[in-house]
Design an enzyme around this catalytic site. Sequence first.
Site, PDB file in Angstrom:
ATOM      1  N   CYS A 145      -5.632  -0.522   8.813  1.00 13.66           N
ATOM      2  CA  CYS A 145      -4.775  -1.479   8.104  1.00 13.66           C
ATOM      3  C   CYS A 145      -3.324  -1.343   8.553  1.00 13.66           C
ATOM      4  CB  CYS A 145      -4.900  -1.264   6.595  1.00 13.66           C
ATOM      5  SG  CYS A 145      -3.826  -2.363   5.652  1.00 13.66           S
ATOM      6  N   CYS A 171      -0.795  -1.841   5.799  1.00 11.03           N
ATOM      7  CA  CYS A 171      -0.638  -0.737   4.842  1.00 11.03           C
ATOM      8  C   CYS A 171       0.113   0.431   5.477  1.00 11.03           C
ATOM      9  CB  CYS A 171      -1.995  -0.202   4.381  1.00 11.03           C
ATOM     10  SG  CYS A 171      -3.243  -1.444   4.096  1.00 11.03           S
ATOM     11  N   ASP A 172      -0.203   0.746   6.730  1.00  6.12           N
ATOM     12  CA  ASP A 172       0.255   2.009   7.304  1.00  6.12           C
ATOM     13  C   ASP A 172       1.273   1.871   8.429  1.00  6.12           C
ATOM     14  OD1 ASP A 172      -1.467   3.383   5.577  1.00  6.12           O
ATOM     15  OD2 ASP A 172      -3.155   3.091   6.928  1.00  6.12           O
TER      16      ASP A 172
END
Length: 320
Positions: A139, A142-143
Amino acid sequence: MTSPTSNETRDLVILGSGCAGLTAAIYAARSNLKPLVLEGHEPGGQLSITTLVENFPGWPDGVQGPELIENMKKQAQRFGAELRMAHLSGADLTSHPIQLQVGAETIHTRTVIIASGASARWLNLPSEQALIGHGVSSCATCDGFFASGKEIAVIGGGDSAMEEALFLTRFASKVTLINRTAKFRASPIMLERAKSHPNIKFLHSTIVEEVLGVEEKDVKGLRLKNTVSGDQFVLPVSFMFLGIGHIPNAQAFKGMMDLDEDGYIVAKDDVHCTLNGEILPGVFCAGDIKDRKYRQAITAAGSGCMAALEVERYLEAHGR
Ligand code: NDP
């Protein structure tokens, strides 16, 4: 001790809260079916971990995936849909009413729409699995922030990989995109955007053999192999992002309905789940869980709408 069992029989339960599930919820709620949406393991589905969506009609400048999902949720709730952070733990899809198990609770419903979508695919290397959350991620949204100032790798050759690579250039000092063949699945426009970016380098015909850094619990590099020359080499990177497609979230229904060889629901007339080729009464599906071909936000939304309309017809035909 008996399990808490609700005696109420609902008209419709929707499994999944991505584009398909929420569109079904909007339509069903507007038909006064008071649908219950079980949000599932990945609330909001794939759009909730996407950045800019540029191909959803009605948004000439694009819209952020999470914003689109949030709006859909509000729209469904406005008409009476109930959203619950829960996921299915078991089901009897042949009983009438249908029984859905959510933890210790049994939910009875006349119809169900399965819209649980698809999840990120992994390489399934032991070193990759050991380093998930320690520099290995599926992701980018997300990261990506954690890759700030670092050299990173993105695996894949489709639109997802291009999108991730482009997004990650906001953070990383250098992105190496690694595709296992010389042929890219990405659309020409996305491929061109990635190729023309000065901070994205391409490695094709290259596979990941090992993610280095298991002992350190931190990605130190990738041991790669050129599949044409057979050469092995190490690429020093601090992050590996996967962008290699998705697996349908239909494993829970194995044996309960017909799935194809890759685990997608085989949908009759696009909406009906079947068992041994026969329609399962009251059991409908929508979105990526049954769509191996298009897999777009708009097609998922369209199929959610179709499933909800079929639910209405089914309930009407059964005297509701
Ligand atoms: P795709 O199936 O299109 O591409 C998957 C990629 O991953 C391929 O390059 C494939 O290689 C590679 N791959 C699969 N398994 C492995 C493995 N085990 N090891 C190494 N490489 C592997 O998936 P996407 O998620 O990219 O796209 C899905 C759909 O979503 C497409 O229709 C796409 O157009 C759409 N999409 C649209 C976007 C947009 O419009 N902004 C953004 C993202 C997706 P191979 O070709 O060798 O099989």
